[in-house]
Design an enzyme around this catalytic site. Structure first.
Site, PDB file in Angstrom:
ATOM      1  N   ASN A  13     -21.888 106.323  50.427  1.00 31.01           N
ATOM      2  CA  ASN A  13     -21.923 107.659  49.845  1.00 31.01           C
ATOM      3  C   ASN A  13     -20.560 107.884  49.185  1.00 31.01           C
ATOM      4  O   ASN A  13     -19.583 108.168  49.866  1.00 31.01           O
ATOM      5  CB  ASN A  13     -22.176 108.699  50.944  1.00 31.01           C
ATOM      6  CG  ASN A  13     -22.074 110.128  50.428  1.00 31.01           C
ATOM      7  OD1 ASN A  13     -22.022 110.352  49.216  1.00 31.01           O
ATOM      8  ND2 ASN A  13     -22.037 111.092  51.335  1.00 31.01           N
ATOM      9  N   LYS A  15     -19.642 110.244  47.293  1.00 30.98           N
ATOM     10  CA  LYS A  15     -19.288 111.656  47.088  1.00 30.98           C
ATOM     11  C   LYS A  15     -18.783 111.832  45.643  1.00 30.98           C
ATOM     12  O   LYS A  15     -19.268 111.135  44.753  1.00 30.98           O
ATOM     13  CB  LYS A  15     -18.273 112.105  48.144  1.00 30.98           C
ATOM     14  CG  LYS A  15     -18.749 111.697  49.556  1.00 30.98           C
ATOM     15  CD  LYS A  15     -18.031 112.342  50.685  1.00 30.98           C
ATOM     16  CE  LYS A  15     -18.640 111.858  51.995  1.00 30.98           C
ATOM     17  NZ  LYS A  15     -18.080 112.507  53.156  1.00 30.98           N
ATOM     18  N   HIS A  99     -27.009 116.468  53.131  1.00 35.98           N
ATOM     19  CA  HIS A  99     -25.691 116.082  53.663  1.00 35.98           C
ATOM     20  C   HIS A  99     -24.981 117.342  54.163  1.00 35.98           C
ATOM     21  O   HIS A  99     -25.134 118.413  53.582  1.00 35.98           O
ATOM     22  CB  HIS A  99     -24.874 115.388  52.569  1.00 35.98           C
ATOM     23  CG  HIS A  99     -23.628 114.763  53.103  1.00 35.98           C
ATOM     24  ND1 HIS A  99     -22.491 115.488  53.343  1.00 35.98           N
ATOM     25  CD2 HIS A  99     -23.357 113.488  53.480  1.00 35.98           C
ATOM     26  CE1 HIS A  99     -21.563 114.681  53.842  1.00 35.98           C
ATOM     27  NE2 HIS A  99     -22.067 113.464  53.936  1.00 35.98           N
ATOM     28  N   GLU A 101     -22.091 118.353  53.800  1.00 41.38           N
ATOM     29  CA  GLU A 101     -21.270 119.017  52.769  1.00 41.38           C
ATOM     30  C   GLU A 101     -22.140 119.886  51.864  1.00 41.38           C
ATOM     31  O   GLU A 101     -21.705 120.934  51.378  1.00 41.38           O
ATOM     32  CB  GLU A 101     -20.491 117.961  51.962  1.00 41.38           C
ATOM     33  CG  GLU A 101     -19.346 117.372  52.787  1.00 41.38           C
ATOM     34  CD  GLU A 101     -18.973 115.939  52.436  1.00 41.38           C
ATOM     35  OE1 GLU A 101     -19.289 115.472  51.334  1.00 41.38           O
ATOM     36  OE2 GLU A 101     -18.351 115.282  53.303  1.00 41.38           O
ATOM     37  N   GLU A 171     -25.450 112.110  61.299  1.00 46.14           N
ATOM     38  CA  GLU A 171     -24.031 112.234  60.977  1.00 46.14           C
ATOM     39  C   GLU A 171     -23.432 113.438  61.688  1.00 46.14           C
ATOM     40  O   GLU A 171     -23.527 114.576  61.179  1.00 46.14           O
ATOM     41  CB  GLU A 171     -23.863 112.422  59.458  1.00 46.14           C
ATOM     42  CG  GLU A 171     -24.367 111.267  58.629  1.00 46.14           C
ATOM     43  CD  GLU A 171     -23.627 111.193  57.292  1.00 46.14           C
ATOM     44  OE1 GLU A 171     -23.032 110.151  57.014  1.00 46.14           O
ATOM     45  OE2 GLU A 171     -23.628 112.187  56.555  1.00 46.14           O
ATOM     46  N   GLY A 177     -15.360 111.836  57.859  1.00 43.78           N
ATOM     47  CA  GLY A 177     -14.058 111.869  57.178  1.00 43.78           C
ATOM     48  C   GLY A 177     -12.874 112.144  58.089  1.00 43.78           C
ATOM     49  O   GLY A 177     -11.778 112.414  57.617  1.00 43.78           O
ATOM     50  N   SER A 217     -17.245 108.255  59.780  1.00 45.72           N
ATOM     51  CA  SER A 217     -16.114 107.354  60.025  1.00 45.72           C
ATOM     52  C   SER A 217     -16.561 105.965  60.502  1.00 45.72           C
ATOM     53  O   SER A 217     -15.897 105.351  61.337  1.00 45.72           O
ATOM     54  CB  SER A 217     -15.127 107.979  61.009  1.00 45.72           C
ATOM     55  OG  SER A 217     -14.618 109.191  60.474  1.00 45.72           O
TER      56      SER A 217
HETATM   57  P1  PGA Z   1     -17.207 109.054  56.195  1.00 50.96           P
HETATM   58  O1  PGA Z   1     -18.376 109.889  55.463  1.00 50.96           O
HETATM   59  O2  PGA Z   1     -17.707 107.657  56.372  1.00 50.96           O
HETATM   60  O3  PGA Z   1     -16.040 109.134  55.253  1.00 50.96           O
HETATM   61  O4  PGA Z   1     -16.937 109.732  57.498  1.00 50.96           O
HETATM   62  C1  PGA Z   1     -19.707 109.714  55.839  1.00 50.96           C
HETATM   63  C2  PGA Z   1     -20.585 110.652  55.048  1.00 50.96           C
HETATM   64  O5  PGA Z   1     -20.136 111.756  54.709  1.00 50.96           O
HETATM   65  O6  PGA Z   1     -21.734 110.314  54.730  1.00 50.96           O
END
Ligand code: PGA
Length: 256
Positions: A13, A15, A99, A101, A171, A177, A217
């Site tokens: 992903n 982003k 997601h 976000e 998630e 993140g 992560s």
């Molecule tokens: P990350 O993001 O691996 O940077 O924690 C995962 C995601 O948002 O899908």
């Protein structure tokens, strides 16, 4: 992982990162790792503006391209939005839906997410449906109830054959993140509960066919341990998917 019943998926992903020229270079460099990965489907969910470039660059490679969002309507007066048919015509096979976000910064609700999942399936795409609890919810020990509610609402009204086409990504928001990966046991526990929820809704055959990913992560160091769990069929990877070496190493781990 359980390759007998379902596919292993490693999805990046990106982003809001990488311009089209950067994306093209990345896909070229990813080809060797994806070519070796006979047991694992490699997916890159890229910004809308990179889809066409990536589909072209990934031609004849074992790399599938996905989007990170889709609008639920087929067409109409929705300035700035993109429909599932538009993505399908570009060659996108997957689309991330719900997601955290999008839920947090763009106020997406479970009703909207359910409509988006249906729209993606209607266009023949595979939704990657994201669910997961917040830090507060985990501290209150209500993560199972919360994620179960998300799964039921977001998949509401789908037939078993539609649910089989959905990839679910667990998630936990506190892990995204932050470098605070969920322990493999904690991640397994929720992924197992998600499969059990699908079993109750649609039966055992449907439940065992659905790929459930972990995200938050995940990186080249912790991937093997997470993927060794029976109900974790792959990963949705943010930060580490921006680095071709790290992402290739995760694909290698999933292909073992
Ligand atoms: P990350 O993001 O691996 O940077 O924690 C995962 C995601 O948002 O899908």
């Amino acid at each position: 992982m359980n390759r007998r019943y379902r596919k292993t998926v490693i999805a990046g992903n990106w982003k809001m990162n990488k311009t089209a020229p950067e994306a093209r270079e990345f896909v070229e460099k990813l080809r060797p790792a994806a070519a070796k990965a006979k047991w694992c489907e490699t997916v890159l969910c890229v910004p809308f503006t990179d889809i066409q470039t990536c589909v072209k660059a990934a031609k004849s490679a074992r790399i599938f391209i996905g989007a990170q969002n889709v609008h639920e309507a087929k067409s109409g007066a929705f300035t700035g939005e993109i429909s599932a048919e538009m993505l399908d015509v570009l060659g996108a096979k997957y689309v991330i839906i719900g997601h955290s976000e999008r839920r947090q910064y763009f106020s997406e609700t479970d009703d909207t997410i359910n409509a988006k999942v249906r729209a993606a399936l209607g266009a023949g795409m595979h939704p990657i449906l994201c669910v997961g609890e917040s830090r507060v919810q985990r501290d209150l020990s209500v993560q199972e109830d919360f994620v179960r509610m998300q799964v039921k609402s977001d998949l509401s009204g789908l037939t078993p054959s539609e649910v089989r086409k959905v990839v679910i990504a667990y998630e936990p928001i506190w892990a995204i993140g932050t470098g605070q990966t969920a322990s493999a046991d904690d991640a397994q526990e929720i992924c197992r509960m998600i499969r059990e929820t699908i079993r109750k809704m649609h039966g055992a055959r449907c439940a065992r066919a659905v790929s459930i990913l972990y995200g938050g992560s995940m990186n080249e160091k912790n991937a093997s341990e997470l993927l060794s769990k029976p109900d974790i069929d792959g990963g949705l990877i943010g930060g580490a998917s921006l680095d071709v070496k790290k992402f290739s190493a995760i694909i290698d781990a999933a292909n073992q």
